[in-house]
Design a protein around this motif. Structure first.
Motif, PDB file in Angstrom:
ATOM      1  N   UNK A  42       1.056  -1.118  -0.065  1.00  0.00           N
ATOM      2  CA  UNK A  42      -0.070  -0.048   0.046  1.00  0.00           C
ATOM      3  C   UNK A  42       0.706   1.327   0.072  1.00  0.00           C
ATOM      4  N   UNK A  43       0.582   2.198  -0.683  1.00  0.00           N
ATOM      5  CA  UNK A  43       1.163   3.711  -0.801  1.00  0.00           C
ATOM      6  C   UNK A  43       0.379   4.273   0.258  1.00  0.00           C
ATOM      7  N   UNK A  44       1.266   5.013   1.229  1.00  0.00           N
ATOM      8  CA  UNK A  44       0.625   5.664   2.208  1.00  0.00           C
ATOM      9  C   UNK A  44       1.361   7.178   2.452  1.00  0.00           C
TER      10      UNK A  44
ATOM     11  N   UNK B  56       5.299   6.693   1.577  1.00  0.00           N
ATOM     12  CA  UNK B  56       5.870   5.750   2.022  1.00  0.00           C
ATOM     13  C   UNK B  56       5.186   4.233   1.377  1.00  0.00           C
ATOM     14  N   UNK B  57       6.004   3.257   1.454  1.00  0.00           N
ATOM     15  CA  UNK B  57       5.488   1.992   1.365  1.00  0.00           C
ATOM     16  C   UNK B  57       6.412   1.099   1.882  1.00  0.00           C
ATOM     17  N   UNK B  58       6.049  -0.049   2.192  1.00  0.00           N
ATOM     18  CA  UNK B  58       6.801  -1.185   2.800  1.00  0.00           C
ATOM     19  C   UNK B  58       6.100  -2.386   2.648  1.00  0.00           C
ATOM     20  N   UNK B  59       7.074  -3.440   2.427  1.00  0.00           N
ATOM     21  CA  UNK B  59       6.784  -4.713   2.080  1.00  0.00           C
ATOM     22  C   UNK B  59       7.433  -5.532   2.916  1.00  0.00           C
ATOM     23  N   UNK B  60       6.783  -6.855   3.500  1.00  0.00           N
ATOM     24  CA  UNK B  60       7.985  -7.809   4.053  1.00  0.00           C
ATOM     25  C   UNK B  60       8.414  -8.893   3.171  1.00  0.00           C
ATOM     26  N   UNK B  61       9.703  -9.308   3.441  1.00  0.00           N
ATOM     27  CA  UNK B  61      10.320 -10.123   2.759  1.00  0.00           C
ATOM     28  C   UNK B  61       9.838 -11.394   3.004  1.00  0.00           C
ATOM     29  N   UNK B  62       9.611 -12.398   2.138  1.00  0.00           N
ATOM     30  CA  UNK B  62       9.461 -13.644   2.397  1.00  0.00           C
ATOM     31  C   UNK B  62      10.587 -14.563   2.977  1.00  0.00           C
TER      32      UNK B  62
ATOM     33  N   UNK C  82      11.471  -0.879   1.756  1.00  0.00           N
ATOM     34  CA  UNK C  82      10.862   0.447   1.766  1.00  0.00           C
ATOM     35  C   UNK C  82      11.226   1.499   0.714  1.00  0.00           C
ATOM     36  N   UNK C  83       9.910   1.963   0.525  1.00  0.00           N
ATOM     37  CA  UNK C  83      10.114   3.209  -0.586  1.00  0.00           C
ATOM     38  C   UNK C  83       9.545   4.478  -0.040  1.00  0.00           C
ATOM     39  N   UNK C  84      10.411   5.423  -0.071  1.00  0.00           N
ATOM     40  CA  UNK C  84      10.455   6.634   0.795  1.00  0.00           C
ATOM     41  C   UNK C  84      10.592   7.801  -0.269  1.00  0.00           C
TER      42      UNK C  84
ATOM     43  N   UNK D   1      14.576  -0.906  -7.070  1.00  0.00           N
ATOM     44  CA  UNK D   1      15.453  -1.345  -5.993  1.00  0.00           C
ATOM     45  C   UNK D   1      15.254  -1.209  -4.692  1.00  0.00           C
ATOM     46  N   UNK D   2      14.189  -0.399  -4.338  1.00  0.00           N
ATOM     47  CA  UNK D   2      13.739  -0.387  -2.753  1.00  0.00           C
ATOM     48  C   UNK D   2      12.558  -1.189  -2.517  1.00  0.00           C
ATOM     49  N   UNK D   3      12.048  -1.880  -3.444  1.00  0.00           N
ATOM     50  CA  UNK D   3      10.871  -2.854  -3.129  1.00  0.00           C
ATOM     51  C   UNK D   3      11.235  -4.122  -3.907  1.00  0.00           C
ATOM     52  N   UNK D   4      10.703  -5.097  -3.286  1.00  0.00           N
ATOM     53  CA  UNK D   4      11.054  -6.616  -3.799  1.00  0.00           C
ATOM     54  C   UNK D   4      10.394  -6.802  -4.982  1.00  0.00           C
ATOM     55  N   UNK D   5      10.988  -7.422  -6.016  1.00  0.00           N
ATOM     56  CA  UNK D   5      10.152  -7.864  -7.391  1.00  0.00           C
ATOM     57  C   UNK D   5       9.027  -8.773  -6.683  1.00  0.00           C
TER      58      UNK D   5
END
Length: 75
Positions: A3-5, A13-19, A37-39, A59-63
């Motif tokens: 989600x973009x917040x 900012x956005x963030x995603x957990x890495x499996x 993280x994306x900032x 590069x700041x978020x996982x594919x």
């Protein structure tokens, strides 16, 4: 889903957990192990922030299984 917040000061900012099964490889490639993280600065327009979030290999978020995604319409 990522989600973009928007922060109170206007930054995006956005963030995603890495499996767990790919954390070691992801850390070696991108420098993040548990979360990516994306900032973006406060002056970034919403449409640009959404586009930056949607880039397949940012590069700041996982594919996100980019090989399985259909090509964008209109190309």
């Amino acid at each position: 889903m990522v989600a973009l917040n928007r922060a109170a000061d206007g930054r995006w900012f956005a963030r995603k957990g890495i499996p767990e099964d790919v954390r070691e490889d992801y850390q070696r490639l991108y420098g993040h192990k548990r979360e990516a993280h994306l900032k973006l600065p406060a002056g970034t327009p919403k449409h640009e922030a959404k586009a930056r979030l949607g880039v397949k290999r940012h590069p700041e978020l996982p594919p996100l299984r980019h090989e399985e995604l259909p090509p964008p319409s209109g190309l």
